[in-house]
Motif scaffolding. Structure first.
Motif, short mmCIF file in Angstrom:
data_model
loop_
_atom_site.label_atom_id
_atom_site.label_comp_id
_atom_site.label_asym_id
_atom_site.label_seq_id
_atom_site.Cartn_x
_atom_site.Cartn_y
_atom_site.Cartn_z
N ALA A 47 0.84 -1.20 0.00
CA ALA A 47 0.00 0.00 0.00
C ALA A 47 0.88 1.25 0.00
O ALA A 47 0.63 2.21 -0.73
CB ALA A 47 -0.91 -0.01 1.23
N GLU A 48 1.90 1.21 0.78
CA GLU A 48 2.78 2.37 0.92
C GLU A 48 3.48 2.70 -0.39
O GLU A 48 3.65 3.86 -0.75
CB GLU A 48 3.80 2.10 2.03
N CYS A 51 1.18 4.58 -2.51
CA CYS A 51 1.06 5.97 -2.05
C CYS A 51 2.24 6.79 -2.58
O CYS A 51 2.07 7.94 -2.99
CB CYS A 51 1.04 6.04 -0.52
N ARG A 52 3.40 6.19 -2.54
CA ARG A 52 4.59 6.88 -3.01
C ARG A 52 4.49 7.17 -4.52
O ARG A 52 4.80 8.26 -4.98
CB ARG A 52 5.84 6.03 -2.74
N GLY A 58 -4.66 10.74 -2.00
CA GLY A 58 -4.49 10.68 -0.55
C GLY A 58 -4.25 9.26 -0.07
O GLY A 58 -4.79 8.31 -0.63
N ARG A 59 -3.45 9.17 0.97
CA ARG A 59 -3.13 7.86 1.52
C ARG A 59 -4.39 7.07 1.88
O ARG A 59 -4.52 5.89 1.56
CB ARG A 59 -2.26 8.05 2.77
N VAL A 62 -6.00 5.52 -1.10
CA VAL A 62 -5.26 4.36 -1.59
C VAL A 62 -5.64 3.14 -0.75
O VAL A 62 -6.01 2.09 -1.30
CB VAL A 62 -3.74 4.61 -1.52
N TYR A 63 -5.60 3.28 0.56
CA TYR A 63 -5.94 2.15 1.43
C TYR A 63 -7.39 1.71 1.22
O TYR A 63 -7.70 0.52 1.17
CB TYR A 63 -5.71 2.52 2.89
#
Lengths: 156, 156
Positions: A47-48, A51-52, A58-59, A62-63
């Motif tokens: 997930a991170e 995001c990158r 927005g984070r 994404v989640y």
DNA sequence: CTCAGTGCAAATATTTTGCACTATG
DNA sequence: CATAGTGCAAAATATTTGCACTGAG
């Protein structure tokens, strides 16, 4: 037993946006960015990482999008023992994963014997089998030619 | 292939303190409290649960001790898809787990066919197999008689 | 226009680390 | 008594949530 639950057919090929739409979710810019990025990636991702790659999204979105895709069965969530879980597109109906312990590459495989093992285990187990998970840890072909240290701990 | 790595014999029965000592670690009060508590528990547990049960032992020490036990092969770390991993004592040499999706009860089983599947997969996979993991999600016998909602999500 | 969806920041959850202190061997 | 081990609190990591704002239908 409820094992047939695991065998729903996902026939339309890989289209993550459609998977979301099928769930009654809107086709928004943010979701298209996320699904597009996932489809563009070659393999598994965190997930991170997403995001990158998508600083404009927005984070939380994404989640949330990942969660929808997992709920829809379009993504597999792979628990990695240390650190964040990885996700990979569910390309075949029911399958298992190979994970390279050096580079983290994730592959999929099916094996009819695994299903046969399940059936024979059903007799031995006190209760109903509702699902199973299997991961094979490997050193993949390309990593065999290098001498890096492991990326993940392989505890079996 | 290195599959034999997974078959080291742990013959002396369940004594977590000894497992630590074998690694050259001191037998301290905190460690004895942690191992004693784990042995006293009937099934699988989380790190946080252990911290709650042992308020006299620092959180860091609990985590450090668990890590040592996992490294020693005396505990299995079971990745739970949502939330903290669970740990269970490794009672038999190489085994797999059943996890009740309602109550979280963890069982162990061995199945020679699983090992046979591995051998036949070795031919199909590009790379070396260094380990594998398999979990069977069940509704255990005692939960079948109740009507609770699931404790864990079962994503396969 | 309405409400699902979004972005942000704060909250939560889990685990690790720095560091001064303690106690094992 | 040397130093492995400990406890605490802070940091790091991973994910979720509250809430005011935006945009898809």
């Amino acid at each position: 037993m409820a094992a047939s639950l695991m065998l729903e057919t996902e026939s339309r090929g890989i289209n993550l946006s459609n998977a979301l739409e099928d769930r009654g979710l809107r086709r928004t810019g943010a979701r298209t960015a996320v699904t597009g990025r996932i489809e563009h990636l070659s393999g598994a991702f965190t997930a991170e990482q997403l995001c990158r790659d998508l600083p404009g999204v927005g984070r939380a979105t994404v989640y949330r999008t990942i969660r929808h895709l997992v709920d829809a069965g379009a993504l597999c969530k792979l628990p990695i023992l240390d650190g964040a879980p990885m996700y990979s597109i569910a390309r075949v109906e029911h399958h298992h994963h190979t994970i390279c312990s050096r580079c983290g590459a994730v592959g999929e495989f099916r094996h009819s014997t695994v299903e046969r093992v399940m059936r024979s285990l059903a007799k031995e187990i006190d209760g109903d089998i509702i699902g199973h998970r299997m991961e094979i840890f490997i050193t993949c072909g390309s990593c065999l030619n290098e001498s890096t240290t492991g990326k993940f701990s392989v505890h079996v």
